[in-house]
Design an enzyme around this catalytic site. Sequence first.
Site, mmCIF file in Angstrom:
data_model
loop_
_atom_site.group_PDB
_atom_site.id
_atom_site.type_symbol
_atom_site.label_atom_id
_atom_site.label_comp_id
_atom_site.label_asym_id
_atom_site.label_seq_id
_atom_site.Cartn_x
_atom_site.Cartn_y
_atom_site.Cartn_z
ATOM 1 N N ASP A 147 -3.957 28.154 12.501
ATOM 2 C CA ASP A 147 -3.701 26.930 13.268
ATOM 3 C C ASP A 147 -2.911 27.318 14.524
ATOM 4 O O ASP A 147 -1.800 27.851 14.416
ATOM 5 C CB ASP A 147 -2.881 25.982 12.384
ATOM 6 C CG ASP A 147 -2.896 24.558 12.869
ATOM 7 O OD1 ASP A 147 -3.631 23.747 12.303
ATOM 8 O OD2 ASP A 147 -2.149 24.260 13.813
ATOM 9 N N VAL A 200 -4.631 12.769 15.371
ATOM 10 C CA VAL A 200 -4.364 11.427 15.888
ATOM 11 C C VAL A 200 -4.965 10.377 14.954
ATOM 12 O O VAL A 200 -4.296 9.403 14.574
ATOM 13 C CB VAL A 200 -4.898 11.260 17.331
ATOM 14 C CG1 VAL A 200 -4.720 9.822 17.795
ATOM 15 C CG2 VAL A 200 -4.187 12.214 18.288
ATOM 16 N N TYR A 227 -16.395 28.030 14.656
ATOM 17 C CA TYR A 227 -16.354 27.118 15.805
ATOM 18 C C TYR A 227 -15.975 27.886 17.083
ATOM 19 O O TYR A 227 -16.687 27.826 18.085
ATOM 20 C CB TYR A 227 -15.343 26.014 15.514
ATOM 21 C CG TYR A 227 -15.299 24.914 16.539
ATOM 22 C CD1 TYR A 227 -16.347 24.016 16.676
ATOM 23 C CD2 TYR A 227 -14.185 24.754 17.364
ATOM 24 C CE1 TYR A 227 -16.297 22.988 17.613
ATOM 25 C CE2 TYR A 227 -14.123 23.728 18.296
ATOM 26 C CZ TYR A 227 -15.185 22.848 18.422
ATOM 27 O OH TYR A 227 -15.130 21.836 19.351
HETATM 28 N N1 UDP Z 1 -2.298 18.192 11.824
HETATM 29 C C1 UDP Z 1 -1.242 17.616 11.116
HETATM 30 N N2 UDP Z 1 -1.538 16.614 10.244
HETATM 31 C C2 UDP Z 1 -2.798 16.131 10.040
HETATM 32 C C3 UDP Z 1 -3.865 16.728 10.780
HETATM 33 C C4 UDP Z 1 -3.566 17.757 11.654
HETATM 34 O O1 UDP Z 1 -0.074 17.988 11.283
HETATM 35 O O2 UDP Z 1 -2.978 15.211 9.256
HETATM 36 C C5 UDP Z 1 -1.960 19.273 12.790
HETATM 37 C C6 UDP Z 1 -2.853 20.498 12.689
HETATM 38 O O3 UDP Z 1 -2.351 21.414 11.745
HETATM 39 C C7 UDP Z 1 -2.765 21.024 14.118
HETATM 40 C C8 UDP Z 1 -2.624 19.769 14.974
HETATM 41 O O4 UDP Z 1 -2.185 18.751 14.074
HETATM 42 O O5 UDP Z 1 -1.607 21.815 14.290
HETATM 43 C C9 UDP Z 1 -3.918 19.344 15.616
HETATM 44 O O6 UDP Z 1 -4.922 19.316 14.625
HETATM 45 P P1 UDP Z 1 -6.377 18.768 14.875
HETATM 46 O O7 UDP Z 1 -7.167 19.046 13.639
HETATM 47 O O8 UDP Z 1 -6.323 17.363 15.366
HETATM 48 O O9 UDP Z 1 -6.924 19.620 16.110
HETATM 49 P P2 UDP Z 1 -6.977 21.190 16.438
HETATM 50 O O10 UDP Z 1 -6.180 21.952 15.406
HETATM 51 O O11 UDP Z 1 -8.415 21.550 16.430
HETATM 52 O O12 UDP Z 1 -6.327 21.290 17.770
#
Ligand code: UDP
Length: 316
Positions: A275, A190, A147
């Site tokens: 992450d 979210v 990505y």
């Molecule tokens: N995350 C979490 N619980 C969940 C899903 C995601 O704690 O059920 C965390 C994830 O590890 C990350 C943050 O929330 O640190 C945002 O994740 P998301 O997948 O929404 O977006 P991205 O990582 O692409 O910013």
Amino acid sequence: MKTILVTGGTGFLGSNLCRRLVKDGDNVICVDNNYTGSLDNIADLMGVSNFRFIEHNVIEPLDLYEKIDQIYNLACPASPRHYQGKAAIFTTKTCVFGALNMLELAKKNKARILQSSTSEVYGEPLVHPQSESYRGNVNPIGIRACYDEGKRCAESLFFDYHREEGVDIRVIRIFNTYGPYMNPEDGRVVSNFICQALRGENITIYGDGNQTRSFCYVDDLINGIISMMNARDGLTGPINLGNPHEFTMNELAQKVLNLVQTNSQIVFEPLPKDDPTQRRPDISLAQKELGWEPKVQLQEGLEKTILYFKDKIKEA
Ligand code: UDP
């Protein structure tokens, strides 16, 4: 009346964008292969006279009989759950071939084309908050690379088409966005937290929950995208669009728990690889060039999103 193509038009952002453009009276062509998008998201637009849906995968070239004025290139799986599963190669192809095919279409039509890039181009940022001049810290061989690097390659293609072919481009870098028409199953934080709370399931925080994100409500983001598309000539970007208020995942979970009556408990699960620890946009460029900034606070945005998911879960 402009004729506007939206790729990824049945997805979360795409369907919100189509709805807004149709309302504004534009002639909207929505293209999607429904890999992560869904026809449910555009059910209310089907049959509306200034809206048309074409099922198509942007990995393949697209030819249309009508003259296109503007292209919003939004097509791509955007949730780590999707692009890290069996869809990594597909995701890179969508980013790169999708950008190439849409740039060719823009060239042929002399259309203005906007690329939805991402805060992921900053990777695990060593600079905070991130401004557009920061070149990022991406792991090119990691599980997010399909990505991140796909989107980086798409940005470079956009600027090469601009320099070599004179294509009228715009590049936005979108930070975490939430709101109605998110897919309840797409695994983003979210939607996960809200749906878990509504179903009385455990709220899954990955890692210790101290990582941060900045969450933008979708209506604010759509305003920013449209402003950028229609801004002054020569404003190519890249330009950050997102909400600069930063929250930890622990704070987000607590906010959701305060808003939903539930027996859900917080549980901690392993943090996925690569992450990012923190992420917050510097939006001074968007403020200066577009006069844009988010208006909806997290509390209000979460309330609206919870209402959406309540209905969605009831339907299922
Ligand atoms: N995350 C979490 N619980 C969940 C899903 C995601 O704690 O059920 C965390 C994830 O590890 C990350 C943050 O929330 O640190 C945002 O994740 P998301 O997948 O929404 O977006 P991205 O990582 O692409 O910013």
